[in-house]
Design a protein around this motif. Sequence first.
Motif: not given
Length: 420
Positions: A69, A74, A76, A129, A131, A146, A170-172
């Motif tokens: 995204d 982010t 996923s 990282a 999220r 989250s 989900t990661l930054d």
Amino acid sequence: MTEVRNWAGNHRYGATAIRRPATLDQVREVVASAAHVHALGSRHSFNDGADSAGVLVSLENLAPDIVVDSRAATVSVSGGTTYGVLAEALNRQGFALHNLASLPHISVAGAIATATHGSGNRNGNLATAVRALQLVTSCGDLLTVSRADTPDFAGMVVGLGALGVVTRVTLDIQPAFEVRQDVFDNLPWARVLERFDEVSASAYSVSLFTDWRGDTVGQAWLKSRTDAGARFEGRPEFFGGTAATSDRHPLPGVSAENCTKQLGVPGPWSDRLAHFRMGFTPSSGDELQSEYLLPGEHAVAAIEVMRDLAGQISPLLQVSEIRTVAADDLWLSPNYRRAGIGLHLTWKPEAEAVENLLPLIEARLAPFAARPHWGKLFHADAATLAPLYEKLPDFRALAARLDPERKFRNDFLDRTVFGV
């Protein structure tokens, strides 16, 4: 089940079965139907942390399903995906993670659950990282939590598998960047210790490799971003160490074929931040590992303790690595609310001798409030660790709420976290 061991071969899993579901619904069915269950990652842990008296669940057959995204910055990804696969996919789309561990072969969910890390004064461990998490709870329900919306989120990220099976993360992310890697040999300990803060701040990521003996640090590995404001200019020496003229392996005399490119040649972050390349076997052979993390203000004193113990440590050692890690707010992270250093030890595969030595090392590091890496070998039990983790009571309460049947509990968790 047939005999299954961890990557190092020092632990045989005691579970009655290993399930490898191919869909999320199958994961939920396995968890809901099991009396005891635990997630199994890439088997790079060196202790029994990922074992169970019942069923082990491996996510290796779930599709990576990597979704970027760009607006939210982010990505996923399925929890069983390795960092190497994720890194290559991200880089192709022009994005990056903030850091990688030494090995890209480890799974995302497993590395996060144990607060596995790379190096860098400003780089938090890989879990920082995160999220959002999707996990299957003890009754088979799907729970999404989250950073923005879940009050206890900081307690769920480094969860040690005690809260459920993490199926998606989900990661930054950030824009992709390039890194150059420079190695220097034989840095005088006197200069390193006198100016340790300068040494560790000299690049985006700095690693010192040593066997603790003698007057010099064997190697310094500097990973430097080449983007604006972060440029590292090549130089012939570094705090008394001389620039390597060929690629190095952390173990002297071992071929560097499986190591990431050095000699200051810029390359993508995905092929420089780890020490070892995804396409090669990462080890020089059988090994065991331990690591202790402690506050940065004790770095020099702790290093001196390790040097004092060289006579006991070095005969069992392949190599040690000194790294730095930024502070974070994750309850069971060894860097919870404190920036510091990690003293990593790669041992020869002499389990009994190593196990006998660990209490001595831990006793000598105790004045510095050293916390062991959850995924490696250590001696401390819950009574010893409890004073080091102020949020441990809150984590125990969280686990009781999410897993009232103690379905995800195992011997490791009872021994080191819950004190049973």
